[in-house]
Each structure stands twice: as structure tokens, then as C-alpha cells.
Motif scaffolding. Structure first.
Motif, PDB file in Angstrom:
ATOM      1  N   LEU A  94       0.926  -1.220   0.072  1.00  0.00           N
ATOM      2  CA  LEU A  94       0.136  -0.094  -0.100  1.00  0.00           C
ATOM      3  C   LEU A  94       0.732   1.397   0.072  1.00  0.00           C
ATOM      4  O   LEU A  94       0.678   2.193  -0.663  1.00  0.00           O
ATOM      5  CB  LEU A  94      -0.816  -0.044   1.234  1.00  0.00           C
ATOM      6  CG  LEU A  94      -2.196   1.191   1.383  1.00  0.00           C
ATOM      7  CD1 LEU A  94      -2.809   1.180   0.041  1.00  0.00           C
ATOM      8  CD2 LEU A  94      -2.639   1.099   2.655  1.00  0.00           C
ATOM      9  N   VAL A 110       1.440   1.957  -3.472  1.00  0.00           N
ATOM     10  CA  VAL A 110       0.252   2.597  -3.918  1.00  0.00           C
ATOM     11  C   VAL A 110       0.051   3.946  -3.858  1.00  0.00           C
ATOM     12  O   VAL A 110      -0.598   4.693  -4.690  1.00  0.00           O
ATOM     13  CB  VAL A 110      -0.905   1.501  -3.629  1.00  0.00           C
ATOM     14  CG1 VAL A 110      -2.197   2.089  -4.090  1.00  0.00           C
ATOM     15  CG2 VAL A 110      -0.671   0.191  -4.125  1.00  0.00           C
ATOM     16  N   LEU A 111      -0.164   4.278  -2.316  1.00  0.00           N
ATOM     17  CA  LEU A 111      -0.342   5.893  -2.168  1.00  0.00           C
ATOM     18  C   LEU A 111       0.920   6.608  -2.625  1.00  0.00           C
ATOM     19  O   LEU A 111       0.605   7.935  -2.892  1.00  0.00           O
ATOM     20  CB  LEU A 111      -0.253   5.663  -0.428  1.00  0.00           C
ATOM     21  CG  LEU A 111      -1.766   5.087   0.134  1.00  0.00           C
ATOM     22  CD1 LEU A 111      -1.385   4.768   1.619  1.00  0.00           C
ATOM     23  CD2 LEU A 111      -2.920   5.731  -0.266  1.00  0.00           C
ATOM     24  N   MET A 163      -0.006   7.304  -6.098  1.00  0.00           N
ATOM     25  CA  MET A 163      -1.258   8.432  -6.095  1.00  0.00           C
ATOM     26  C   MET A 163      -0.521   9.760  -5.753  1.00  0.00           C
ATOM     27  O   MET A 163      -1.237  10.691  -6.241  1.00  0.00           O
ATOM     28  CB  MET A 163      -2.254   7.980  -4.810  1.00  0.00           C
ATOM     29  CG  MET A 163      -3.066   6.527  -5.469  1.00  0.00           C
ATOM     30  SD  MET A 163      -4.014   5.837  -4.308  1.00  0.00           S
ATOM     31  CE  MET A 163      -5.172   7.402  -3.798  1.00  0.00           C
ATOM     32  N   GLU A 164       0.122  10.031  -4.631  1.00  0.00           N
ATOM     33  CA  GLU A 164       0.459  11.136  -4.370  1.00  0.00           C
ATOM     34  C   GLU A 164       1.115  11.995  -5.342  1.00  0.00           C
ATOM     35  O   GLU A 164       1.237  13.163  -5.713  1.00  0.00           O
ATOM     36  CB  GLU A 164       1.504  11.339  -3.136  1.00  0.00           C
ATOM     37  CG  GLU A 164       1.778  12.721  -2.613  1.00  0.00           C
ATOM     38  CD  GLU A 164       2.706  12.777  -1.699  1.00  0.00           C
ATOM     39  OE1 GLU A 164       3.072  11.821  -0.856  1.00  0.00           O
ATOM     40  OE2 GLU A 164       3.000  13.790  -0.943  1.00  0.00           O
ATOM     41  N   TYR A 215       2.079   8.134   5.295  1.00  0.00           N
ATOM     42  CA  TYR A 215       0.606   7.711   4.431  1.00  0.00           C
ATOM     43  C   TYR A 215      -0.390   6.847   5.618  1.00  0.00           C
ATOM     44  O   TYR A 215      -1.495   7.016   5.351  1.00  0.00           O
ATOM     45  CB  TYR A 215       1.040   6.832   3.449  1.00  0.00           C
ATOM     46  CG  TYR A 215       1.783   7.290   2.328  1.00  0.00           C
ATOM     47  CD1 TYR A 215       2.771   6.985   1.813  1.00  0.00           C
ATOM     48  CD2 TYR A 215       1.282   8.597   1.564  1.00  0.00           C
ATOM     49  CE1 TYR A 215       3.626   7.463   0.877  1.00  0.00           C
ATOM     50  CE2 TYR A 215       2.039   9.164   0.669  1.00  0.00           C
ATOM     51  CZ  TYR A 215       3.182   8.571   0.148  1.00  0.00           C
ATOM     52  OH  TYR A 215       3.766   9.245  -0.714  1.00  0.00           O
TER      53      TYR A 215
END
Lengths: 227, 562
Positions: free
Chosen positions: B196, B199-200, B203-204, B334
Motif C-alpha cells: 500500500l 500505491v499511495l 497516488m501522491e 501515509y
């Protein structure tokens, strides 16, 4: 070949693995752990709401926790013990034999064969074959209650005395008297007896060293199959 | 100062992990009766189980933290350690070496050496491997305590002893099966708790393309900057990567290190054993999508002044940034409560699985290759199981001792890399000749292995103590093809030279010493081992088929990131 009415195990000298119940598959534990963690993370996400972490407004605990719960459910679903899963619940019983299923035998020297032993594994070749001596203690076909069928063929060769095999075939049983020097390859459900007395005959047997065996009563093997 | 603060739910998640792994050990105890059960997990595992355990025995938090931080220094080149530096060796092990290992009915890698050669070389390998695993287990314990002390403020002693007691409990109870179960749990926890972050991070930054866009060429490419050592941050050429990493270190580790190979021995049959490393190779190739992506995200954020992201300083060298904190700092960035606990649990699981793997390998090698071979050859199976359980506890205590030594002398870490090149690299030459050339003699193998180990360690000591002199005299250039080799480059080349010397001495001396007869080598050498008959096996079930698929994926990845 295996001892009558006894789950097969490797000869005592070999460091055999325990034959019998198997542990729950690892995927079941993985599923439980992921599912429980997923639930806890979702709960944490609901309790804490939007947080001041970067991308906290996307509520990652909620959707990632949901992903974990879903993945955990899949693992549990595919691996949970049930009637159609690992444990066989039908008539009879199943036994697994897995390598190494034979003792370490001395090479280049005659092997000792015990007297009055129904089944003795002598030697083998891991992941290939094993060999042993079969000497039934029953003396009549009428005494035989249970037949066994392996998922591999088995070769019998009479060593001495008299040994007769009882096999189930085409809804009925028939007998095969082993003759010296004439091997018989058996794939049907079978057992055996020594007509001249307990352990009065011995047969040399060769089979795979890894196989599954199904034991059922004679009547179950010869029952008409359901359409 | 702690950077991650745990809430109640985080603690529940962490404590649950300990409850789960000890519970698994208690559950598996009833299935662990014989030596085969305890040391070989009953030889009943499918290739999926053995394959994931095979990978997880190697994969640990140390590696994940280290290579995420390493990506910040070296860029995409870190992926070499997951691709060219692992996959060819894993495929080779499955296709060509596993038939010799599995069919010879051995319990350990030193056990094969005894059959192929003699007791001398078995003992040499067993002792060096035992020392190496204990050191690695202790270093793992120390570094785990250091990381958790730094980011969480946990007390040294509590971290080390709680982990040690948990590991000792479940390995003593369930043996290799417990180790395998927890390794597989660890594998999924790492994906659950750490993927994750990538993934985050993506995204950021605004999407996968943004992660790779704007990377300088010396950070963002795999091979195009390897023509000259000065063109990449590792200061290594493609020859060093291919020969030192891709061949010597990689093959030396993946094909001879009993810690990973033991998992393949737990397979239910030969085909599963061969598929074990091949299955693992697919998951190995996927790991850079956690490690490298997270590292590149950290690198990008560090370069953005407004991001507020920064690494911690090394507790032992305050003026130096500690790149291993990249991943924990991303977790702090995160992860809200709940996910923090999961991320920390994933790291904890990774550390503990690494220690457990080392301890389970140690107890097998000690019990079969030292205790039974030399001290008590007549030991019964029940006695060996007892010895395995006792050895587990002793091994954990020795690991804790090593961890305390490392606390006092933290430069011990510098020697860990040397140990791998000292033990595994020359050993691979011994195995290569032993398995594929029947003329290789026991005496030549023993002498060759010692020579290879001495040369590798000598090069390491030479650079450590006389680095400047070696540079100015041109010796550094001769050994590493670089006037100013990085530590990474030196590690690769000292492994290579260790292999070369072992190979040359073993091969040459074999012509002057007496080989074993064909009858003695039956099943141990190519040409004297029956070929695996797969005529009845459908294509999709054959190891060669899946190895070919893995090779195609490997080539595609390397071409894409060229």
C-alpha cells in the motif's frame, strides 16, 4: 501393498513422516489472518475518520481493509476443510504414503527378511519405487473383510509357499493363485491369503514409493455402481 | 524521538501476530513426530507452499528496508538483485540441480557434499554454514531492534527477547513446518502491510508515469548505464553485474545456501521440488514493485522541498542519512491508525521470519551434519528430534548473544557481505564441478574450496585495511576493473575471484588425484543419474515449461527498463 486393517507406514528404521491426519492447509491460516486484520483495519478506519496523514482524505484504511477481508475470504473459501475438500468422507478410508517410505538398506549384501510378518518394506528409490515382502496371515478368502486399491499398479511375484490374491472386478471377486516365476501386475482392489496356513507363503512386491490407498469393505467394492 | 506512534488498535494488530504464530506452532506440534516431520516438514508440501517458503526464507524486512533505501542511492539498478541476480539461478536450481539434491535422499546441502565427496568437505561446509546462519540470525535481531528503537522508541532488550522467545517457541514446537507456515504468512503480510505504501506514493505523485518521469539516467535505467562504471551510481560495469551478481553470487546463494534449498526438500515429490524455485521466481520478479517503486517515491519526495519528507540520521553515525528509514518514514507519512500496526507487523514478520529461517537451517545442519555425522552416529530418530528442539533454543540464545556483540561493535555488519562471498561463492564452483563433472575428486574439491574462501576473504581484508594503497598501486583496477570501486562493486568482484580460484584449483587438482568410481557416484552426478521421465506429464505440469515462461518474463522486464 499394506498391512491389512492398518494404515500404511514406512518401516520402523526409516525416518518416515507421520501418515494419518494432515494439518489444515496453510492457505486457511493465511485467509484467517488477512481477514481478521482486514476487519481490524476497517474498524480503525471507521473510528479514526479522515486523518492528517498524506492522502488521509481518501480513507485508505477503509478500502484497503476491505481488500484484505475479500482476499482473506477467498483463501478461506478455497482451503477450508469440508466434505468436498481435503478430508475424504466417503465409505472406507484413505491413507497416503509419501516418500521416503522405506528404510535405508545396506547395499551389495543380502537383505534380512523377517518371518511371520504380513508386510515388510525392504528398500526403495526415493520418488520412484519401493519393494517389500508380503506374507498374509489370513488363510481363506472368506476371512477377508476389506480390500485396498492404490492409485498405482503393484507387481507381485511369488517367492515361496503359496499366496492367493483376492481381487474385486466387474462387481464380483475372483482369486489369483500366484505361481513361482510368474509376476502379476495388480491394479484392482485386492487383498490376499495363504491357503496352507498363516504366513506359509511369501510374495515379493514392487510399487511406487508415493501413492494413495483407499480401503473399503469387500461388499462395497462389489456393489453395483450408481448411475 | 520516535516518528511513528502506535494506537491501541495498532498494538492489538501487533500482539495478534505473536498469538497467531505461537498458536500455529502449538497446532503443528501434533504433526511433528519424526525427524522427517521436524527437519523436512514431512516432505509433504506442494510446489506452491514450498515455493513461497523458498522465497520468503530469503525475503526479509532487512532486505526490504535495505533495498528501498538502496533505491534512493542507486535507482532502478536495485532491481538487478531481484531479476538477473536471482531468476537465472533459481531456474537453474529447479531444472538441473534439484534432481541430484532431492533424489539423493539427503537432509541438507552438506549431506550432498558427503555423498559426492567425503566427510572433510561436508564438515567444512557444515561448520561455515552454521557460523554464517547464527551470525545472520543475530544481525537480523540487532538490526530489527535498532529499527524499532529508532522509529518506535522500543527498548532494545524487549524487542530482541520478545522476538527471540516467540521464534524459539514456534520452531521448537513445529520445526520446519512452523518455519514454513510463518514464512508464508510473512509473505502475504508484506504485501498486505507494505504494498500500500507504493500505491499511495504513486497516488501522491500523480500516477505511475510520474514516478519514473524526470529520473536522471543514472537512476532510471537497468543496463544502458552499465557500460562504464562512472555512468551509474553503483560504480559497477555490466560485467560485474552479470558475472559477479548474476552468476557467482546469485548462483552461489540460490543453489547452495541450505536456508532456501531446505524449503525445496520439504516438497512431496521430485516434480514439486523442481517446481519450487521456478514457482518462487515469479513472485521474486514482482517484488521490485514494492521495493523499487517505494524507493523511487521516497527519492522524488526528498527532492521536493515542500513535501516535508526526510530520512532520519543513522543512530550510530549522526551526520549520515540512514537510507533504511525510507520505508518506515513513508509508513509514517501515509498510514493512519490500524494500517500503521499492519505495516509494523509486516516489518516485524519479515525480521522474525529471517531469524526463524536461519535457526531452522542451523538446527538441521547441526543435527545431521555435525552431531549425527561426528558425535553420535547411532542416534535414534527420536533422539535427533530432541536434539533439533534443543539446538533451536541454543541457536536462538547464541543469536541473541551475537546481537549484543553487534550492539557493541556495529561494524560487524561490514563483514556480513564478505561472509556470503566467502562461503557461498566458492561453494558454487564446488557444486558445479561436483554435479556436472564426475572426474572432480574429493581432495581437489576440499583444497579448491579452502583456496576460494581464502582468496575471497583476503580481497575483502585487503580493501578494508589497505584500500588507498590498493587504489594507488593499480591492484584495485586489476581486481575490480575500476580505480575507485564502490563497496558494492568490491563485493561482487571478491565473490567472483573466490569462485574463479575455487573452480581453477578444483578442476586442475582433479587431474592429479583419484576420483570416485561410477558406482559410488550413481545418482549424484550428471550422466550417472537417470533422466526425469516426463513423457506422461502434460506440458503445463512440466518444470521446463514454467521455467521458459519465467525466462521470457525476465527478458521482457529487462528490455522494458533497459
Amino acid at each position: 501393498m499394506s498391512q491389512k486393517d492398518k494404515p500404511l507406514s514406512a518401516a520402523p528404521e526409516s525416518a518416515a513422516h507421520t501418515v494419518g491426519p494432515e494439518p489444515l492447509p496453510i492457505w486457511f491460516f493465511v485467509g484467517i489472518i488477512l481477514g481478521v486484520y482486514g476487519v481490524l483495519v476497517v474498524i480503525a478506519g471507521l473510528v479514526s475518520g479522515e486523518t492528517d496523514t498524506v492522502l488521509g482524505h481518501t480513507r485508505p484504511a477503509l478500502w484497503w481493509g476491505a481488500v484484505l477481508v475479500a482476499v482473506g475470504y477467498v483463501f478461506v473459501a478455497i482451503s477450508r476443510p469440508g466434505p468436498d475438500k481435503a478430508e475424504y468422507k466417503g465409505p472406507g478410508r484413505r491413507v497416503q504414503t509419501r516418500p521416503p517410505s522405506f528404510p535405508v538398506a545396506p547395499v551389495d549384501t543380502p537383505l534380512a527378511v523377517e518371518q511371520d510378518k504380513v508386510w515388510q518394506v525392504l528398500c526403495g528409490d526415493t520418488a520412484h519405487w519401493r519393494a517389500g515382502v508380503y506374507s498374509p496371515e489370513l488363510t481363506s478368502a472368506d476371512d477377508i473383510v476389506e480390500l485396498e486399491r492404490h492409485d498405482c499398479p503393484e507387481l507381485f511375484l511369488l517367492m515361496d509357499g503359496e499366496v492367493t490374491l483376492l481381487i474385486a472386478e466387474g462387481g464380483k471377486t475372483r482369486q489369483i493363485e500366484l505361481e513361482p516365476g510368474k509376476p502379476v501386475l495388480v491394479t484392482a482392489p485386492h487383498s490376499g491369503f495363504c491357503p496352507k496356513g498363516p504366513h506359509s507363503g511369501r510374495a515379493f512386491v514392487v510399487e511406487r514409493d508415493s501413492f494413495d490407498t483407499l480401503y473399503q469393505k469387500v461388499s462395497e467394492w462389489t456393489a453395483p455402481s450408481k448411475v | 524521538m520516535t516518528v511513528i506512534h502506535l494506537t491501541t488498535i495498532d498494538w492489538i494488530i501487533i500482539v495478534l501476530y505473536f498469538v497467531a504464530i505461537i498458536g500455529i506452532g502449538l497446532y503443528l506440534r501434533r504433526f511433528t513426530k519424526t525427524g522427517e516431520d521436524f527437519f523436512m516438514a514431512g516432505r509433504r508440501n506442494s510446489s506452491w507452499v514450498a515455493g513461497l517458503a523458498f522465497l520468503s526464507a530469503n525475503l526479509g524486512a532487512l532486505e526490504i528496508l535495505g533495498w528501498t533505501g538502496g533505491t534512493m542511492k542507486y535507482g532502478m539498478a536495485v532491481a538487478h538483485w531481484y531479476w538477473i541476480g536471482a531468476i537465472p539461478a533459481m531456474l537453474f536450481l529447479g531444472l538441473y540441480m534439484m534432481p541430484f539434491y532431492y533424489s539423493s535422499k539427503i537432509h541438507s546441502v552438506p549431506g550432498y557434499l558427503k555423498l559426492r565427496f567425503d566427510e572433510r568437505i561436508r564438515l567444512l561446509n557444515a561448520i561455515s554454514f552454521a557460523v554464517m546462519t547464527l551470525l545472520m540470525s543475530g544481525i537480523n535481531l540487532y538490526l530489527m531492534a535498532l529499527v524499532f528503537r529508532t522509529i518506535l522508541g522500543w527498548d532494545w532488550n524487549v524487542s530482541m527477547w520478545v522476538s527471540a522467545i516467540a521464534i524459539a517457541s514456534y520452531i521448537t514446537l513445529g520445526g520446519l513446518m512452523s518455519a514454513i507456515f510463518t514464512e508464508i504468512v510473512q509473505f502475504f503480510l508484506i504485501w498486505a502491510g507494505l504494498f500500500l505504501v507504493s500505491v499511495l506514493g504513486v497516488m501522491e505523485l500523480g500516477g505511475p508515469g510520474e514516478v519514473f518521469q524526470g529520473l536522471p539516467e543514472n537512476m532510471g535505467r537497468l543496463w544502458s548505464t552499465m557500460g562504464n562504471a562512472s555512468n551509474n551510481e553503483m560504480h559497477v560495469t555490466w560485467a560485474g553485474i552479470v558475472m559477479g551478481l548474476g552468476f557467482v553470487l546469485s548462483f552461489g546463494y540460490w543453489t547452495t545456501d541450505f536456508l532456501v534449498v531446505q524449503r525445496a526438500f520439504s516438497s512431496k515429490d521430485l516434480r514439486s521440488a523442481r517446481l519450487t524455485p521456478i514457482t518462487a521466481s515469479f513472485f521474486k520478479m514482482a517484488l521490485p514493485f514494492i521495493v523499487v517503486v517505494a524507493g523511487l517515491v521516497a527519492w522524488k519526495l526528498t527532492g521536493q522541498a515542500h513535501s516535508g519528507f526526510q530520512l532520519l540520521n543513522h543512530p550510530n553515525n549522526p551526520g549520515e542519512l540512514w537510507h533504511d528509514t525510507a520505508l518506515p518514514m513513508l509508513i509514517a507519512r501515509y498510514y493512519p491508525p490500524g494500517l500503521v500496526g499492519l505495516g509494523i507487523t509486516a516489518l516485524l514478520a519479515g525480521f522474525m521470519a529471517g531469524q526463524a529461517g536461519n535457526v531452522s537451517a542451523f538446527n538441521t545442519v547441526w543435527t545431521y551434519d555435525i552431531y549425527r555425522a561426528v558425535i553420535n552416529p547411532k542416534a535414534s530418530d527420536a533422539h535427533l528430534v530432541w536434539m533439533g528442539r534443543v539446538t533451536t533454543i541454543v541457536g536462538i540464545l547464541l543469536s541473541v548473544g551475537t546481537a549484543y556483540v553487534a550492539m557493541q561493535f556495529n561494524t560487524i555488519m561490514d563483514y556480513i557481505q564478505a561472509i556470503f562471498s566467502w562461503v557461498n561463492a566458492p561453494l558454487f564452483a564446488t557444486f558445479l564441478l561436483g554435479m556436472f563433472w564426475k572426474r572432480t575428486t574429493s581432495t581437489a574439491a576440499f583444497v579448491g574450496l579452502i583456496c576460494g574462501m581464502l582468496v575471497s576473504f583476503s580481497i575483502f581484508i585487503g580493501f578494508k585495511l589497505f584500500g588507498p594503497s590498493m587504489a594507488s598501486s593499480g591492484l584495485a583496477q586489476m581486481l575490480t576493473f575500476s580505480a575507485d570501486p564502490s563497496e558494492m562493486s568490491r563485493n561482487l568482484w571478491q565473490a567472483t575471484w573466490g569462485w574463479v580460484v575455487c573452480f581453477a584449483v578444483t578442476g586442475g587438482l582433479s587431474f592429479f588425484t583419484k576420483p570416485k568410481t561410477d558406482a559410488e557416484l550413481e545418482g549424484l552426478v550428471k550422466g550417472l543419474t537417470p533422466k526425469t521421465d516426463e513423457a506422461q506429464v502434460p506440458l503445463i505440469g512440466r518444470p521446463a515449461f514454467w521455467a521458459a515462461i519465467a525466462a521470457v518474463v525476465l527478458v521482457a522486464l529487462n528490455l522494458y527498463f533497459w
